[in-house]
Design a protein around this motif. Structure first.
Motif, PDB file in Angstrom:
ATOM      1  N   GLU A 200       0.846  -1.191   0.000  1.00 20.52           N
ATOM      2  CA  GLU A 200       0.000   0.000   0.000  1.00 20.52           C
ATOM      3  C   GLU A 200       0.885   1.246   0.000  1.00 20.52           C
ATOM      4  O   GLU A 200       1.798   1.373   0.805  1.00 20.52           O
ATOM      5  CB  GLU A 200      -0.884   0.015   1.243  1.00 20.52           C
ATOM      6  CG  GLU A 200      -1.987  -1.036   1.242  1.00 20.52           C
ATOM      7  CD  GLU A 200      -3.066  -0.747   0.203  1.00 20.52           C
ATOM      8  OE1 GLU A 200      -3.205   0.440  -0.193  1.00 20.52           O
ATOM      9  OE2 GLU A 200      -3.756  -1.690  -0.211  1.00 20.52           O
ATOM     10  N   GLY A 201       0.616   2.160  -0.915  1.00 15.38           N
ATOM     11  CA  GLY A 201       1.400   3.373  -1.002  1.00 15.38           C
ATOM     12  C   GLY A 201       2.400   3.328  -2.145  1.00 15.38           C
ATOM     13  O   GLY A 201       2.282   2.514  -3.061  1.00 15.38           O
ATOM     14  N   GLN A 202       3.388   4.201  -2.086  1.00 13.50           N
ATOM     15  CA  GLN A 202       4.340   4.356  -3.188  1.00 13.50           C
ATOM     16  C   GLN A 202       5.742   3.925  -2.756  1.00 13.50           C
ATOM     17  O   GLN A 202       6.242   4.328  -1.705  1.00 13.50           O
ATOM     18  CB  GLN A 202       4.366   5.801  -3.671  1.00 13.50           C
ATOM     19  CG  GLN A 202       3.053   6.238  -4.312  1.00 13.50           C
ATOM     20  CD  GLN A 202       3.130   7.626  -4.914  1.00 13.50           C
ATOM     21  OE1 GLN A 202       3.781   8.500  -4.353  1.00 13.50           O
ATOM     22  NE2 GLN A 202       2.486   7.824  -6.046  1.00 13.50           N
ATOM     23  N   THR A 204       9.732   3.871  -4.043  1.00 13.97           N
ATOM     24  CA  THR A 204      10.606   4.592  -4.967  1.00 13.97           C
ATOM     25  C   THR A 204      12.020   4.029  -4.909  1.00 13.97           C
ATOM     26  O   THR A 204      12.519   3.693  -3.831  1.00 13.97           O
ATOM     27  CB  THR A 204      10.644   6.095  -4.625  1.00 13.97           C
ATOM     28  OG1 THR A 204       9.325   6.630  -4.704  1.00 13.97           O
ATOM     29  CG2 THR A 204      11.555   6.858  -5.586  1.00 13.97           C
ATOM     30  N   GLU A 225       0.931   1.276 -12.199  1.00  9.24           N
ATOM     31  CA  GLU A 225       1.053   2.733 -12.207  1.00  9.24           C
ATOM     32  C   GLU A 225       2.466   3.115 -11.777  1.00  9.24           C
ATOM     33  O   GLU A 225       2.859   2.873 -10.625  1.00  9.24           O
ATOM     34  CB  GLU A 225       0.022   3.348 -11.254  1.00  9.24           C
ATOM     35  CG  GLU A 225       0.041   4.874 -11.239  1.00  9.24           C
ATOM     36  CD  GLU A 225      -0.958   5.462 -10.264  1.00  9.24           C
ATOM     37  OE1 GLU A 225      -0.742   6.617  -9.818  1.00  9.24           O
ATOM     38  OE2 GLU A 225      -1.947   4.768  -9.937  1.00  9.24           O
ATOM     39  N   THR A 236       9.009   5.420  -9.354  1.00  4.80           N
ATOM     40  CA  THR A 236       8.069   5.180  -8.253  1.00  4.80           C
ATOM     41  C   THR A 236       6.930   4.304  -8.749  1.00  4.80           C
ATOM     42  O   THR A 236       6.364   4.552  -9.822  1.00  4.80           O
ATOM     43  CB  THR A 236       7.505   6.508  -7.718  1.00  4.80           C
ATOM     44  OG1 THR A 236       8.574   7.303  -7.205  1.00  4.80           O
ATOM     45  CG2 THR A 236       6.478   6.265  -6.626  1.00  4.80           C
ATOM     46  N   THR A 238       3.158   2.577  -7.632  1.00  6.52           N
ATOM     47  CA  THR A 238       2.037   2.637  -6.700  1.00  6.52           C
ATOM     48  C   THR A 238       1.501   1.228  -6.486  1.00  6.52           C
ATOM     49  O   THR A 238       1.223   0.508  -7.451  1.00  6.52           O
ATOM     50  CB  THR A 238       0.926   3.551  -7.239  1.00  6.52           C
ATOM     51  OG1 THR A 238       1.462   4.866  -7.416  1.00  6.52           O
ATOM     52  CG2 THR A 238      -0.245   3.605  -6.269  1.00  6.52           C
TER      53      THR A 238
END
Length: 448
Positions: A200-202, A204, A225, A236, A238
């Motif tokens: 969950e989240g990004q 990088t 994405e 990055t 998602t």
């Protein structure tokens, strides 16, 4: 010139390639189509296995490394048809649905299989996986991917504090991170991005220089994405992506084409056309390096196939000159340095290759092995901690050399032998099948 100038003999389950260079010399003429890109083949198999629906792959590399990838993902529930270059069909099982295998996953000799797969295995909560490889792979460093995965919350155990396979992985719910990689490595970057698919989240990854971007291109094609910042060499992803099976067409591998580009450049009177080669800008360092050396190479029939730029490459023999190969160019040609060392042997002046310490932890220590084997043939090669110094212009003499079971060493020595006076015998030449099963047959077919 008789085709018998190149012969392959099998003794004690090992192949010896014998190249007899006649006093009158030889030339290379013809058109060659190289196997599918190994990096793209791996990624197509992996993403097809974890996507929903069917993925079809045309042009897959039919080598030992992709076979290892397919075998591992079959063991975790994906339906993958028999591998062949014409069409492979995969019925994906969906993201997060890899099954706990009943036995140890074997990545063979493939560092790409093991390192990329770790990102997926670590992010499957509640499932246990064990992975290993052959003796070469078990000696290669895994801490470069284990460390960032542990920062994400992964539980991974192995020899030397998790830095060497075999490795055991207890899947966890991972957390997103921003990882600043100390090296420019597509394997490190891809491993973290694949782990980030389930987070969950990004997540990088920032690199010191741009590494090859096949994972980014293919992840986007499958529906992930991603955002890319070329100014900082950051990508990055998602999490909680929905991947959908896709048709994939694999272009020819520029790393395999590199052997023919150098061969055509150094063997007098030669002209070769290498067809359908992927020219992804993160992989064309070999073309820039050979251009600096004065090689006569032209791109023809440029086009885009399944999101990857492709061209036919025509090479003619030419007088090469020394150059320096270093810095940000290295990640774009790290796999091609063994064959570039061969080109440097036939270039006037002293070529310096540096910033390439990564070569010491490949299938062999490619710095040490290329230096020792080329010097056995009479070349003037000095081993440096992070590269090679090669003074060209000294004639090579045929002798007994050895591949050290490294596919790129075996093929590089074969190209060097084309310009060596007398007979060269390459031990353990069967290693070439890792990435180019038909290499020696192709070589025999273009000798004139």
């Amino acid at each position: 010139m008789p085709a018998a100038v190149v012969t392959l003999k099998n003794t004690e389950n090992q192949d010896r390639l014998i190249i007899q260079n006649p006093a009158s010399g030889l030339s290379l003429q013809g058109r060659i189509r190289v196997p599918g890109d190994k990096s793209i083949s791996h990624r197509a198999l992996m993403l097809g296995a974890i996507a929903q629906g069917e993925t079809t792959i045309q042009g897959l590399l039919l080598g030992e490394d992709p076979r290892s990838t397919a075998s591992c993902f079959r063991a975790m529930g994906a339906e993958i048809s028999e591998l062949n270059p014409e069409m492979v069909r995969i019925q994906g099982i969906g993201l997060g649905c890899l099954q706990e295998p009943t036995s140890v996953l074997d990545a063979g000799n493939s560092g790409t299989t093991l390192r990329l797969m770790l990102g997926l295995l670590a992010s499957h909560p509640g499932r246990f996986f064990a992975v290993t490889g052959d003796s070469s792979l078990r000696s290669r460093p895994m801490s470069r991917v284990v460390k960032p995965l542990q920062e994400m919350g992964a539980q991974i155990w192995g020899r030397q504090d998790g830095s060497l396979a075999p490795l055991a992985i207890q899947g966890q719910q991972l957390r997103p991170i921003h990882y600043h990689s100390p090296i420019a490595s597509a394997q490190v970057k891809s491993c973290i991005l694949l782990a980030g698919l389930m987070v969950e989240g990004q997540t990088t990854v920032t690199e010191p220089a741009l590494s090859r971007d096949h994972s980014e291109r293919m992840l986007r094609a499958f529906g992930a994405e991603l955002s890319i910042d070329p100014q900082t060499n950051s990508v990055t992803i998602t999490g909680s992506a929905k991947l959908q099976g896709q048709p994939v067409i694999v272009p020819g591998d520029i790393s395999s084409a590199a052997f023919w580009l150098v061969a055509g450049a150094i063997v007098p009177g030669s002209e070769l056309c290498v067809e359908n080669v992927g020219i992804n800008p993160t992989r064309t360092g070999i073309l820039e390096a050979l251009e600096r050396m004065g090689a006569d190479i032209q791109m023809e029939n440029q086009r885009v196939v399944a999101g990857e730029p492709v061209a036919d490459l025509r090479v003619r023999s030419s007088a090469l000159k020394a150059c320096e190969i270093a810095g940000e160019l290295i990640p774009q040609l790290i796999d091609e340095i063994p064959i570039l060392a061969v080109a440097a042997v036939f270039a006037q002046g002293t070529t310096v290759i540096r910033d390439a310490a990564e070569l010491r932890v490949k299938e062999s220590d490619r710095i040490a092995v290329m230096a020792s084997q080329l010097n056995r043939m009479g070349a003037k090669v000095t081993e440096r901690p992070d590269g090679l110094e090669i003074t060209g212009g000294t004639p090579l003499i045929g002798t007994d050399v050895d591949s050290h079971t490294d596919h790129r060493i075996a093929m590089s020595l074969a190209i060097a032998a084309l310009n060596a006076e007398g007979t060269t015998t390459i031990g353990r030449a069967e290693a070439a099948a890792i990435s180019y099963p038909d290499f020696f047959q192709s070589l025999i077919g273009i000798i004139r």
